[in-house]
Enzyme design. Structure first.
Site, PDB file in Angstrom:
ATOM      1  N   PRO A   9       0.789  -1.176  -0.054  1.00  0.00           N
ATOM      2  CA  PRO A   9       0.062   0.029   0.014  1.00  0.00           C
ATOM      3  C   PRO A   9       0.913   1.244  -0.065  1.00  0.00           C
ATOM      4  O   PRO A   9       0.263   2.272  -0.219  1.00  0.00           O
ATOM      5  CB  PRO A   9      -0.771  -0.259   1.331  1.00  0.00           C
ATOM      6  CG  PRO A   9       0.003  -1.129   2.197  1.00  0.00           C
ATOM      7  CD  PRO A   9       0.612  -1.945   1.234  1.00  0.00           C
ATOM      8  N   ARG A  24      -3.533 -10.151 -19.975  1.00  0.00           N
ATOM      9  CA  ARG A  24      -4.466  -9.918 -21.036  1.00  0.00           C
ATOM     10  C   ARG A  24      -4.089  -9.116 -22.041  1.00  0.00           C
ATOM     11  O   ARG A  24      -4.621  -8.750 -23.022  1.00  0.00           O
ATOM     12  CB  ARG A  24      -5.834  -9.308 -20.287  1.00  0.00           C
ATOM     13  CG  ARG A  24      -5.793  -8.007 -19.691  1.00  0.00           C
ATOM     14  CD  ARG A  24      -6.907  -7.860 -18.842  1.00  0.00           C
ATOM     15  NE  ARG A  24      -8.263  -8.157 -19.479  1.00  0.00           N
ATOM     16  CZ  ARG A  24      -8.658  -7.245 -20.192  1.00  0.00           C
ATOM     17  NH1 ARG A  24      -8.328  -6.183 -20.669  1.00  0.00           N
ATOM     18  NH2 ARG A  24      -9.975  -7.560 -20.812  1.00  0.00           N
ATOM     19  N   GLU A  66       3.140  -7.535   9.208  1.00  0.00           N
ATOM     20  CA  GLU A  66       3.195  -6.040   9.485  1.00  0.00           C
ATOM     21  C   GLU A  66       3.968  -5.178   8.082  1.00  0.00           C
ATOM     22  O   GLU A  66       3.932  -4.193   7.859  1.00  0.00           O
ATOM     23  CB  GLU A  66       3.797  -5.386  10.526  1.00  0.00           C
ATOM     24  CG  GLU A  66       2.787  -5.646  11.765  1.00  0.00           C
ATOM     25  CD  GLU A  66       1.662  -5.121  11.648  1.00  0.00           C
ATOM     26  OE1 GLU A  66       1.610  -3.682  11.325  1.00  0.00           O
ATOM     27  OE2 GLU A  66       0.441  -5.506  11.583  1.00  0.00           O
ATOM     28  N   ASP A  83     -10.549  -1.035 -23.337  1.00  0.00           N
ATOM     29  CA  ASP A  83     -10.776  -1.251 -21.728  1.00  0.00           C
ATOM     30  C   ASP A  83     -10.815   0.213 -21.096  1.00  0.00           C
ATOM     31  O   ASP A  83     -10.165   1.389 -21.595  1.00  0.00           O
ATOM     32  CB  ASP A  83      -9.471  -2.157 -21.115  1.00  0.00           C
ATOM     33  CG  ASP A  83      -9.643  -3.456 -21.563  1.00  0.00           C
ATOM     34  OD1 ASP A  83     -10.969  -3.735 -21.810  1.00  0.00           O
ATOM     35  OD2 ASP A  83      -8.831  -4.279 -21.150  1.00  0.00           O
TER      36      ASP A  83
END
Length: 251
Positions: free
Chosen positions: A95, A160, A122, A175
């Site tokens: 993140p 893809r 963590e 897309d």
């Protein structure tokens, strides 16, 4: 393309990758998946891969030694297979990483090999990240229990785009995000559902009008849901005079 995944749960990754588009592409030899478990490279009898963080705090942190040995084994295996094999580009799913975009996915799809490091607990000792990771990426501003699901999302997005994977290679060009916008609505049979008909233009057979309608619907959806993408498309020079005129009419 080679995809190497460093994970404590290789079965999770291998099983999920066998479905749908990615699974068919594996069977056709378009890409290859190998998983590497850091526990196989732990130095103690308990195959320990984590310990308490220095300085205190909750949770555990992944040890650098098993991960370093695991990555070294992965790189060595690639060189043993082919001495001139390009080094895999190592990515940590985190993140804290840079937001993953369709543009970056296209760049990764052009590489011969990527290695995805899936953290747990963590996090991972920073010294290992500094020494062995080329890039950190994030799939969103949220936290999950490990890097496996983000890694599978990245793999699906990359695979893809590989030549020959999609039934129609042009599909990926339409897309969301491929042209800086999100997609507009799609319709199929029946022509009337729950009292709502398909937009008449889609039944007209007039390809230019259909293309313009779809462009306008993409502009409308993007302006309503992701207005920052409109500004970026404007800065990138992706909007035509007709696009700008349509957007002015929305306000």
């Amino acid at each position: 393309m080679d995809v190497e995944v460093v994970t404590l749960f290789p079965e999770m990754v291998e099983h999920a990758a066998r479905f749908g588009v990615t699974g068919r592409a594996i069977e056709r030899g378009i890409w290859r998946l190998r998983c590497w478990n850091p526990r196989d490279h732990a130095s103690d009898a308990y195959r320990r891969v984590d310990d308490r963080p220095f300085g205190g705090g909750p949770g555990m942190v992944m040890l650098p030694e098993p991960l370093a040995a695991c990555l070294a084994a992965m790189h060595d295996a690639r060189r043993a297979e082919r001495p001139d094999a390009p080094r895999a580009h190592v990515i940590h799913l985190s993140p804290r990483g840079a937001p993953l975009t369709q543009r970056r996915i296209a760049e990764l799809a052009a590489l011969p090999a990527i290695a995805l490091m899936c953290g747990r607990y963590e996090g991972i000792d920073q010294r290992l990240l500094d020494a062995a990771v080329d890039e950190e990426v994030s799939v969103g501003d949220f936290v999950v229990s490990g890097g496996e699901l983000p890694a599978l999302s990245l793999v699906d997005a990359v695979v893809r785009l590989l030549p020959g994977v999609m039934t129609d290679d042009a599909s990926a060009l339409h897309d969301s995000f491929s042209d800086g916008l999100i997609e507009g609505p799609h319709y199929t049979r029946p022509e009337v559902f729950a009292g709502e008909p398909v937009p008449a233009v889609l039944l007209s057979g007039h390809h230019a009008r259909i293309a313009r309608w779809r462009r306008e619907q993409a502009l409308r959806a993007t302006a309503q849901r992701r207005p920052e993408l409109i500004e970026q498309a404007r800065l990138d020079g992706r909007l035509s005079a007709d696009d700008e005129a349509f957007l002015r009419g929305l306000s």
